[in-house]
Design an enzyme around this catalytic site. Structure first.
Site, PDB file in Angstrom:
ATOM      1  N   ARG A  11      -0.654  -0.651   0.551  1.00  0.00           N
ATOM      2  CA  ARG A  11       0.534  -0.419   1.364  1.00  0.00           C
ATOM      3  C   ARG A  11       1.701  -1.087   1.123  1.00  0.00           C
ATOM      4  O   ARG A  11       2.888  -1.143   1.649  1.00  0.00           O
ATOM      5  CB  ARG A  11       0.271  -0.199   2.982  1.00  0.00           C
ATOM      6  N   LYS A  12       1.496  -2.310   0.365  1.00  0.00           N
ATOM      7  CA  LYS A  12       2.416  -3.479   0.021  1.00  0.00           C
ATOM      8  C   LYS A  12       2.932  -2.927  -1.305  1.00  0.00           C
ATOM      9  O   LYS A  12       2.712  -2.224  -2.239  1.00  0.00           O
ATOM     10  CB  LYS A  12       1.801  -4.914   0.225  1.00  0.00           C
ATOM     11  N   LEU A  13       4.014  -3.787  -1.739  1.00  0.00           N
ATOM     12  CA  LEU A  13       4.914  -3.605  -2.847  1.00  0.00           C
ATOM     13  C   LEU A  13       3.937  -4.013  -4.244  1.00  0.00           C
ATOM     14  O   LEU A  13       4.268  -3.309  -5.204  1.00  0.00           O
ATOM     15  CB  LEU A  13       6.120  -4.092  -3.031  1.00  0.00           C
TER      16      LEU A  13
END
Ligand SMILES: *Cc1c(COP(=O)(O)O)cnc(C)c1O
Length: 395
Positions: A185-187
């Site tokens: 869910r993070k970059l």
């Protein structure tokens, strides 16, 4: 049209990097991890970076390093992914929750001083959804009270803060230790994974010891040694390792970050342009000293617009959303704990699941939704999200 809320950006280069590690036969705690750490430290401008298995384990080690012990209190926000508060409890300490600012979804520094007690050992602030929190004010308060500051930078790779007239990356760190997540869910994703940055060489040495069972000799040293080495275990450690397979993916992902952040900033601006005339809709605020990486684009629904109904109507139209950031104090796992909403453990009379002092946190959870945002999202997909949101709110 089906639009997911998020989708990791992974390509052939990541796949080739994994294949190369497998061919090399050195699959954990090896050269890829070391290189990833160096490159990550360079990118954020940190002296030291230590790779670990997740941001949750990073937070646990960070709190332990700055001296958090059983019985201590750590000031943080309830309004965060539950791992933030959980990491405090792993140390046997008590999270003391302060409310957030409604426009940035970040810790309200004006609420910190009233909850400092003689048992307060640290402040754990969060750069929520990639938006830098008000570090300058938080650090001022922390220094006045000789408290270390740990930054939960799980979402904040590539986010920037204006510091001494210059834009600096979150993770330098500006506090004492910063912790990143590489969850999908993070970059930047490695499947799972985390990174701890600090300027403190002694803490960095500690992190390396703790992540590998407290073992005195790292694999990289033993591997190349010409003499027999017997390791020892001077301290209680953990298995919080990142593998070389993950690190190899992370190195490719890190090279993509400037492009990924630039694109998200464009996409966030486009959401703003498309949604600016929607009556009653609250758009996320970006203080003039902050540049978000827009890990998430979180909007506040107009009054009278039911969150669950809007989300369901959008899902029926093929658009996935998520509700606003959770609040740890409303979860059963926190119902029976001595967590506090700002009066010291045991003094909070609020029934489990609500807290008079965390109104903005609760409101943000109940009234905000996270819109889809990912690197490969097309303008047509973004238009579809906006149309679905308008329709759902008008109904
Ligand atoms: C994702 C996240 C975490 C947990 O990260 P993991 O790598 O999944 O352990 C912690 N804090 C915040 C604010 C997060 O968004």
């Amino acid at each position: 049209m089906g639009v997911p809320v998020a989708r990791p950006f992974l390509g052939d280069e990541e796949m080739a990097a994994v294949a190369e590690v497998l061919r090399s036969r050195w699959v954990t705690q090896g050269p890829q991890v070391a290189a990833f750490e160096r490159e990550f430290a360079d990118y954020v401008g940190a002296k030291h970076a230590c790779a670990v298995s997740s941001c949750t384990t990073a937070l646990h080690l960070a709190l332990r390093a700055v001296g958090v012990q059983p019985g201590d209190e750590v000031i943080t926000v309830s309004h965060s992914f539950i791992a933030t508060a959980n990491s405090i409890r792993y140390c046997g300490a008590t999270p003391v929750f302060v409310d957030i600012q409604p426009d940035t979804f970040n810790m309200d520094p004006a609420r910190i001083e009233e909850v400092i007690t003689e048992r307060t050992r640290a402040i754990l602030c969060v750069h929520q959804l990639g938006m830098p929190c008000d570090l300058k004010v938080i650090l001022d308060i922390a220094r006045r009270h000789s408290l270390p500051v740990v930054e939960d930078a799980a979402c904040a790779i590539g986010s920037e803060i204006l510091w001494g007239g210059r834009w600096e990356k979150i993770g330098k760190p500006h506090g004492d230790v910063a912790c990143f997540s590489f969850h999908p869910r993070k970059l930047l994703t490695t499947g799972d994974g985390g990174m701890i940055t600090t300027s403190n060489a002694e803490w960095d040495r500690q992190f390396r010891l703790w992540r590998q069972h407290g073992m005195s000799v790292p694999d990289t040293v033993r591997h190349g040694a010409r003499e027999v080495i017997f390791e020892s275990y001077p301290q209680l450690g953990y298995n919080y390792r990142l593998t070389d397979i993950q690190a190899a993916i992370g190195r490719v992902q890190l090279r993509r970050i400037p492009e990924v952040v630039a694109r998200r900033r464009q996409q966030a601006q486009r959401y703003r342009d498309l949604l600016s005339d929607m009556p009653g809709l609250g758009l996320p605020a970006e203080p003039e000293w902050a540049r978000s990486n827009w890990q998430s684009f979180c909007v506040r629904l107009p009054e009278g617009c039911d969150q669950r109904r809007v989300m369901q109507a959008m899902l029926d139209a093929g658009i996935s959303t998520r509700r606003g950031v959770m609040c740890a104090h409303r979860e059963p796992a926190y119902a029976q704990e001595p967590w506090s909403c700002g009066t010291g453990p045991g003094d909070c009379d609020c029934p489990p699941g609500t807290c008079a002092r965390l109104r903005e946190s609760e409101r943000a959870q109940d009234r905000a939704i996270i819109l889809p945002l990912f690197h490969e999202m097309t303008e047509a997909e973004q238009d579809a999200v906006v149309a679905a949101l308008r329709e759902a709110c008008a109904a």
